[in-house]
Design a protein around this motif. Structure first.
Motif, PDB file in Angstrom:
ATOM      1  N   LEU A 178       0.836  -1.200   0.000  1.00 50.09           N
ATOM      2  CA  LEU A 178       0.000   0.000   0.000  1.00 50.09           C
ATOM      3  C   LEU A 178       0.869   1.247   0.000  1.00 50.09           C
ATOM      4  O   LEU A 178       0.498   2.279  -0.550  1.00 50.09           O
ATOM      5  CB  LEU A 178      -0.935   0.004   1.211  1.00 50.09           C
ATOM      6  CG  LEU A 178      -2.079  -1.018   1.177  1.00 50.09           C
ATOM      7  CD1 LEU A 178      -2.919  -0.913   2.441  1.00 50.09           C
ATOM      8  CD2 LEU A 178      -2.943  -0.831  -0.065  1.00 50.09           C
ATOM      9  N   PRO A 182      -1.252   3.090  -3.065  1.00 53.85           N
ATOM     10  CA  PRO A 182      -2.403   3.100  -2.155  1.00 53.85           C
ATOM     11  C   PRO A 182      -3.722   2.903  -2.905  1.00 53.85           C
ATOM     12  O   PRO A 182      -4.486   3.849  -3.092  1.00 53.85           O
ATOM     13  CB  PRO A 182      -2.318   4.473  -1.489  1.00 53.85           C
ATOM     14  CG  PRO A 182      -1.509   5.318  -2.417  1.00 53.85           C
ATOM     15  CD  PRO A 182      -0.702   4.430  -3.306  1.00 53.85           C
ATOM     16  N   LEU A 208      -5.582  -3.584   5.846  1.00 55.91           N
ATOM     17  CA  LEU A 208      -6.499  -2.699   5.128  1.00 55.91           C
ATOM     18  C   LEU A 208      -7.385  -1.884   6.072  1.00 55.91           C
ATOM     19  O   LEU A 208      -7.794  -0.764   5.745  1.00 55.91           O
ATOM     20  CB  LEU A 208      -7.385  -3.521   4.187  1.00 55.91           C
ATOM     21  CG  LEU A 208      -6.721  -3.977   2.893  1.00 55.91           C
ATOM     22  CD1 LEU A 208      -7.589  -5.004   2.177  1.00 55.91           C
ATOM     23  CD2 LEU A 208      -6.446  -2.782   1.985  1.00 55.91           C
ATOM     24  N   SER A 209      -7.650  -2.449   7.241  1.00 53.49           N
ATOM     25  CA  SER A 209      -8.573  -1.763   8.144  1.00 53.49           C
ATOM     26  C   SER A 209      -7.996  -0.429   8.638  1.00 53.49           C
ATOM     27  O   SER A 209      -8.713   0.390   9.190  1.00 53.49           O
ATOM     28  CB  SER A 209      -8.940  -2.663   9.317  1.00 53.49           C
ATOM     29  OG  SER A 209      -7.783  -2.926  10.077  1.00 53.49           O
ATOM     30  N   GLN A 210      -6.720  -0.235   8.406  1.00 49.00           N
ATOM     31  CA  GLN A 210      -6.135   1.070   8.756  1.00 49.00           C
ATOM     32  C   GLN A 210      -6.517   2.135   7.735  1.00 49.00           C
ATOM     33  O   GLN A 210      -6.299   3.327   7.944  1.00 49.00           O
ATOM     34  CB  GLN A 210      -4.605   0.975   8.821  1.00 49.00           C
ATOM     35  CG  GLN A 210      -4.120  -0.004   9.867  1.00 49.00           C
ATOM     36  CD  GLN A 210      -2.601   0.004   9.976  1.00 49.00           C
ATOM     37  OE1 GLN A 210      -1.955   0.990   9.634  1.00 49.00           O
ATOM     38  NE2 GLN A 210      -2.034  -1.094  10.450  1.00 49.00           N
ATOM     39  N   PHE A 211      -7.045   1.682   6.586  1.00 52.16           N
ATOM     40  CA  PHE A 211      -7.426   2.608   5.518  1.00 52.16           C
ATOM     41  C   PHE A 211      -8.837   2.262   5.046  1.00 52.16           C
ATOM     42  O   PHE A 211      -9.009   1.606   4.021  1.00 52.16           O
ATOM     43  CB  PHE A 211      -6.454   2.509   4.351  1.00 52.16           C
ATOM     44  CG  PHE A 211      -5.010   2.569   4.757  1.00 52.16           C
ATOM     45  CD1 PHE A 211      -4.365   3.804   4.870  1.00 52.16           C
ATOM     46  CD2 PHE A 211      -4.292   1.418   5.049  1.00 52.16           C
ATOM     47  CE1 PHE A 211      -3.030   3.880   5.265  1.00 52.16           C
ATOM     48  CE2 PHE A 211      -2.966   1.480   5.440  1.00 52.16           C
ATOM     49  CZ  PHE A 211      -2.324   2.711   5.551  1.00 52.16           C
ATOM     50  N   ASP A 213     -11.225   3.490   3.426  1.00 51.33           N
ATOM     51  CA  ASP A 213     -11.653   3.677   2.038  1.00 51.33           C
ATOM     52  C   ASP A 213     -11.055   2.591   1.143  1.00 51.33           C
ATOM     53  O   ASP A 213     -11.695   2.092   0.225  1.00 51.33           O
ATOM     54  CB  ASP A 213     -11.264   5.068   1.536  1.00 51.33           C
ATOM     55  CG  ASP A 213      -9.818   5.408   1.887  1.00 51.33           C
ATOM     56  OD1 ASP A 213      -9.331   4.945   2.949  1.00 51.33           O
ATOM     57  OD2 ASP A 213      -9.155   6.114   1.097  1.00 51.33           O
ATOM     58  N   LEU A 214      -9.812   2.221   1.410  1.00 53.78           N
ATOM     59  CA  LEU A 214      -9.190   1.160   0.619  1.00 53.78           C
ATOM     60  C   LEU A 214      -9.840  -0.183   0.930  1.00 53.78           C
ATOM     61  O   LEU A 214     -10.075  -0.999   0.038  1.00 53.78           O
ATOM     62  CB  LEU A 214      -7.694   1.091   0.904  1.00 53.78           C
ATOM     63  CG  LEU A 214      -6.898   2.335   0.509  1.00 53.78           C
ATOM     64  CD1 LEU A 214      -5.413   2.115   0.780  1.00 53.78           C
ATOM     65  CD2 LEU A 214      -7.110   2.656  -0.970  1.00 53.78           C
TER      66      LEU A 214
END
Lengths: 338, 338
Positions: A178, A182, A208-211, A213-214
DNA sequence: CTGAAAGCGCTTACAG
DNA sequence: CTGAAAGCGCTTACAG
C-alpha cells in the motif's frame, strides 16, 4: 523359489542365527573373523533380511511418515526434501504420503500409519483438519503415533505445531505494498476449507482496516475450487471489467499468482505498472517467469529442523518448546516493481 | 501402555483369535451376529492390526513401489497420481520413492524394496540405469521384486519396459518446426547421464540430417548440471551473441524451456517471432505462462495402465506384450506460433 | 564371544 | 461356522 533367510545363512556359515543377526545389526561383541565370514556368506547367497520379521520382533518401526497436502505443489516438495534430510540424520527412514487435498485420503493414511506402527508422523497441510471425522482420525492416530503438524494450531490437540506467522506476514506485506501504491486489493484465497487462507486473509484485512476507504474498495475472494494456475486465471478473467479499481492482487499461493499474471497479460493489464501481483511460498521457478513473481518466503530448512526436534522429543515421551512462530519475509521481484 | 492385539479382542469378544482375524479379513464364513459383535469390540478398544505381523504371516506384502527420478518435476508427479489410481484399483497399496536424481539413493531404495518384500516396483527415470553398480542393484532387486521400467530399454534386462517413442517424436517435431522456420536448431539436452536426452537428441539429429546446411548451423548441447529452470536460463544467456543464427530452441524438458524463455525475454529476443521454443512433457502450467509454452505431450494415463498390466502379469509369474512404444504429439502454443 | 530357545502378533491349514 | 495350534523370520534376554 524360497527366499533365503537367517537360518540358511547360519547353516551355511556354521554359526547360530543369533550370531548372524548380531553381525547384520552391527553388534560390537562379534569376533572379526566370524563377522567377515558371515558377511561373505550373506553376500554370496544374496540375503536381505525381512523387514517385517525384524520390526515385529523389535516391536518398533524406524520409519517416520511425511504427509503433505499435495506433492503437486512445489513448496511441499521442497519441504519433503528438507524433512527427509533432517530425519535421516537422526537414523530414521521416511515414507511419503500425498494427501491429494482429500479428507478421505488423509484418514486412510492415518490408518496406514497406525497399522505400520510408525515411529512418528509429520503432517503439512493448509486444509482444515478440524472437521469431525478428520479430527477424530488424527486424535486416534496421535494416540499411538507421535505427531507434529506444520502450519495450523488446534486447541487441545495432542500434538505439537510448528507454524509461520502468516497473519503478521500478510499484514506487513500489504502495508508495504500500500505504501508503494495506495489502492484497493484483490485477495485470492480459498474458502472455509483452508486454514492457511483464513490466516492470510485476516492479515490482509488487518492491514487494510487502517485505511477504511481502501478496505471498502477491496475484494477478498474465497474460492472453492482448489488453488492451481487455472483458478487464478479464471478469477482474474471473471473480473476483467473491474480490475482498474485494484492496485494489487495478493494470492494465497504462487500458483494462483502465476495464473493471475497470465490473465492480466491477456487483458493487456501491465504488471507491475497497472497492477502488482504477489504470491506465497517463494517457489524456485518464480525468478524465471515473465514477469518474475514476488512472493512471501519462509525458511523451509528452519521448519524442518524444528519439526524433527519436536518429533524426537515426542518419540522419547517428552515435549519441547518449539519457540515462537517463524517469520516470513517479502521477496520483491518484477511483479511488485522489484 | 501396551497396544491392544488380536488376543485382547478375542478375549473381550469371547471368540478365538482365528475368528477375529476372519472378521477383519472379510472371510465369508463368519455368522452375521458374530461379525457384528467382533467389529463392535474392535471399534470400542480402538484396535488396529499390526501390519508387520500380518505380512510376515501371509508371506507377502500388498504394496507396490513407485520410484521416480524426482518429485520436483511435475511430469513425474502426474505419473505418480495416475499410477496410484491404477494400482489401487487392483487392490494394492503404493509407496512412493523419490530418487532425487541420485544413483546412491536409487540403490538404497532397491534394498528397501527387497527388505519390504514389495509385491512389485515401477521405476521411472530418464537418468541412465546401465552403470555397473546401478545395474547390479536393479538386477538383484528384480530377482525377487517384479519390476517395470518406464522410459528406457536395456538389453537383456530382467524386467518389462514401457516407453514413448521419443526418437520419432523429436524427429517429427523438428521437421514440423523446420517447416515453419527453416533455420538451425539449438537443442538443450543432458549429458551422457541421461538416457532420455540421448533418445531425443537422436531424433533431432535425424531430422536435421535431411538438411545438411541446417545441421551444420545447429548446436546440440549436452549439459551436466541438472535440468531445472536455472540451467535453461544460463545456457541461453551464455549464447546471447549467437542466438540470431537459430530459429528454434528445442528443450529436453519443460523446465529448461521455461528458463530459456526468461533469458530470451531479458535479451529482447521475441518468442515466437524471433525464436520458437518447445519443451517436453506438457506439464499443466504451460498454458498459463507468458508466452504460453509448446511441448511434446504423452498420455500419462495410458502409460500407467500399461505399466500396471505388465506388472500384474509379472507378479503372477507371466509376461505380457506391452505393445509398441507410445506415441507423443506436439502441442502448439504461443511459443511456436500457436 | 556365542548358542538354544522363546516370542513378537498375526493368519491359516486342519479338525470338528 | 468356529477353535486349537502351528509357524511366518527375525531378535534378544539368558545362560554358558
Amino acid at each position: 523359489m524360497k527366499q533365503v533367510g537367517v537360518v540358511d545363512i547360519a547353516r551355511e556359515a556354521g554359526v547360530s542365527t543369533a550370531t548372524v543377526s548380531r553381525v547384520l545389526n552391527g553388534a560390537e561383541s562379534v569376533t572379526g573373523a566370524t563377522r567377515e565370514h558371515v558377511l561373505e556368506v550373506v553376500a554370496r547367497l544374496g540375503y536381505t533380511p525381512n523387514a517385517f520379521a525384524a520390526s515385529l520382533r523389535k516391536g518398533r518401526n524406524d520409519a517416520i511418515g511425511i504427509a503433505v497436502a499435495s506433492i503437486s505443489q512445489p513448496w511441499h516438495v521442497k519441504l519433503i526434501r528438507e524433512l527427509r534430510r533432517a530425519i535421516r540424520e537422526q537414523g530414521f527412514t521416511t515414507i511419503v504420503y500425498d494427501l491429494e487435498h482429500s479428507e478421505s485420503v488423509l484418514i486412510e493414511h492415518t490408518e496406514s500409519a497406525r497399522r505400520l506402527r510408525l515411529a512418528g508422523m509429520v503432517l503439512a497441510t493448509g486444509d482444515r483438519i478440524d472437521g469431525d471425522e478428520v479430527r477424530a482420525a488424527l486424535d486416534r492416530m496421535a494416540g499411538t503415533v507421535p505427531l507434529v503438524v506444520i502450519g495450523q494450531e488446534l486447541p487441545g490437540a495432542g500434538w505439537t505445531t510448528v507454524a509461520f506467522d502468516d497473519v503478521a506476514a500478510s499484514e506487513q506485506a500489504i502495508l508495504e505494498l500500500l505504501g508503494r501504491r495506495p489502492k484497493p486489493v484483490l485477495f485470492l484465497g480459498e474458502a472455509a476449507s483452508s486454514y492457511l487462507s483464513e490466516e492470510r486473509r485476516i492479515g490482509v484485512e488487518r492491514a487494510l482496516s487502517q485505511f477504511p476507504d481502501l478496505l471498502a474498495g477491496s475484494e477478498l475472494v474465497a474460492l472453492d475450487a482448489g488453488m492451481d494456475f487455472s483458478v487464478g486465471y479464471r478469477e482474474v478473467q471473471a473480473r476483467a471489467g473491474a480490475l482498474a479499481r485494484f492496485g494489487t492482487i495478493f494470492c494465497v499461493n504462487d500458483e494462483l499468482a502465476l495464473g493471475a499474471c497470465r490473465a492480466l497479460s491477456e487483458l493487456g493489464v501491465r504488471v507491475p505498472e497497472d497492477m502488482m501481483v504477489i504470491g506465497y511460498g517463494d517457489v524456485d521457478m518464480l525468478p524465471y517467469l515473465t514477469p518474475s513473481l514476488s512472493s512471501l518466503s519462509g525458511d523451509v530448512g528452519g521448519v524442518a529442523e524444528r519439526v524433527v526436534r519436536a518429533l524426537l522429543a515426542r518419540i522419547e515421551g517428552g515435549h519441547v518448546d518449539v519457540g515462537p512462530k517463524l517469520q516470513r519475509k517479502i521477496v520483491h521481484r518484477e511483479s511488485t516493481g522489484g
